[in-house]
Write a protein that holds these residues in place. Structure first.
Motif, mmCIF file in Angstrom:
data_model
loop_
_atom_site.group_PDB
_atom_site.id
_atom_site.type_symbol
_atom_site.label_atom_id
_atom_site.label_comp_id
_atom_site.label_asym_id
_atom_site.label_seq_id
_atom_site.Cartn_x
_atom_site.Cartn_y
_atom_site.Cartn_z
ATOM 1 N N ASN A 148 1.304 9.781 -1.932
ATOM 2 C CA ASN A 148 1.908 10.653 -0.932
ATOM 3 C C ASN A 148 3.118 10.023 -0.249
ATOM 4 O O ASN A 148 3.926 10.726 0.330
ATOM 5 C CB ASN A 148 0.890 11.051 0.148
ATOM 6 N N TYR A 149 3.235 8.693 -0.270
ATOM 7 C CA TYR A 149 4.353 8.015 0.389
ATOM 8 C C TYR A 149 5.619 8.224 -0.426
ATOM 9 O O TYR A 149 5.708 7.806 -1.582
ATOM 10 C CB TYR A 149 4.062 6.517 0.542
ATOM 11 N N LYS A 150 6.617 8.913 0.171
ATOM 12 C CA LYS A 150 7.877 9.173 -0.518
ATOM 13 C C LYS A 150 9.031 8.972 0.444
ATOM 14 O O LYS A 150 9.046 9.544 1.529
ATOM 15 C CB LYS A 150 7.917 10.609 -1.040
ATOM 16 N N LYS A 155 0.836 -1.194 0.000
ATOM 17 C CA LYS A 155 0.000 0.000 0.000
ATOM 18 C C LYS A 155 0.873 1.247 0.000
ATOM 19 O O LYS A 155 0.593 2.212 -0.702
ATOM 20 C CB LYS A 155 -0.926 0.018 1.219
ATOM 21 N N GLN A 156 1.959 1.229 0.783
ATOM 22 C CA GLN A 156 2.851 2.376 0.857
ATOM 23 C C GLN A 156 3.511 2.657 -0.487
ATOM 24 O O GLN A 156 3.704 3.804 -0.853
ATOM 25 C CB GLN A 156 3.927 2.149 1.918
ATOM 26 N N TYR A 184 10.812 9.257 5.755
ATOM 27 C CA TYR A 184 9.859 9.296 4.657
ATOM 28 C C TYR A 184 8.660 10.180 4.995
ATOM 29 O O TYR A 184 8.452 10.560 6.140
ATOM 30 C CB TYR A 184 9.393 7.882 4.319
ATOM 31 N N PHE A 185 7.885 10.503 3.956
ATOM 32 C CA PHE A 185 6.596 11.148 4.137
ATOM 33 C C PHE A 185 5.548 10.055 4.061
ATOM 34 O O PHE A 185 5.513 9.290 3.093
ATOM 35 C CB PHE A 185 6.337 12.196 3.043
ATOM 36 N N GLY A 215 1.238 12.716 4.264
ATOM 37 C CA GLY A 215 2.191 13.766 3.924
ATOM 38 C C GLY A 215 3.001 14.260 5.108
ATOM 39 O O GLY A 215 3.618 15.315 5.037
ATOM 40 N N LEU A 216 3.010 13.514 6.220
ATOM 41 C CA LEU A 216 3.776 13.894 7.403
ATOM 42 C C LEU A 216 5.145 13.221 7.376
ATOM 43 O O LEU A 216 5.260 12.057 6.994
ATOM 44 C CB LEU A 216 3.037 13.479 8.680
#
Length: 159
Positions: free
Chosen positions: A11-13, A5-6, A116-117, A121-122
């Motif tokens: 948004n996952y970076k 999923k990540q 990571y974000f 987005g955190l």
């Protein structure tokens, strides 16, 4: 399934990764924690200009700190940040007690693995609760990795 999923989440970076950590340490457990950042640090992280390879986490005075991590200065910042300042990590009291117990009583080390974000987005940091490897353990890991590569090569070419 969560890792899949990540990878598909837009948004996952991954910002920075400590690739050497798994070679130098035997990681027994990992923990996701938040990072207390200033505005220019977040802007700089969005440009993927960070390094956590030489950094470590430490429990001091009832707080968790990320020491010696590098976040490059952001050129357009009105109020610039210090590149290698100590950054506070955010964890629950129970997790902090467990980390203190692991480092002080069991002799473990807190090693940053990935910055990571997340999907919201955190900025997050995954730290590993690890035990340092001895030289013979590192050699065994290297031999196992080399054998895996050789095996794949043999399967591919059929030699």
């Amino acid at each position: 399934m969560a890792s899949k999923k990540q990878k598909t989440d837009p948004n996952y970076k991954v910002i920075a990764e400590n690739r050497r950590a798994r070679f130098d340490y035997a990681i027994e457990d990992d923990l996701e924690c938040g990072i207390l950042l200033s505005g220019s640090e977040v802007k700089s992280l969005r440009e993927k200009s960070a390094n956590i390879a030489e950094s470590y986490a430490a429990v001091e005075n009832g707080e968790l700190w990320l020491v010696n991590s590098y976040i490059a200065p952001y050129e357009r910042a009105m109020f610039p940040h210090t590149e290698r300042r100590r950054r506070k990590l955010l964890v629950s009291r129970k997790e902090l007690a467990n980390l203190w117990n692991a480092t002080q009583r069991k002799g473990m080390t807190l090693v940053p693995l990935v910055m990571y974000f997340n999907h919201k987005g955190l900025a997050k940091l995954k730290i590993g609760i690890a035990r340092g490897k001895k030289i013979h353990d590192k050699r065994a890991t290297e031999a196992k990795r080399d054998w895996g590569r050789q095996k794949q090569r043999l399967l591919r070419h059929g030699d």
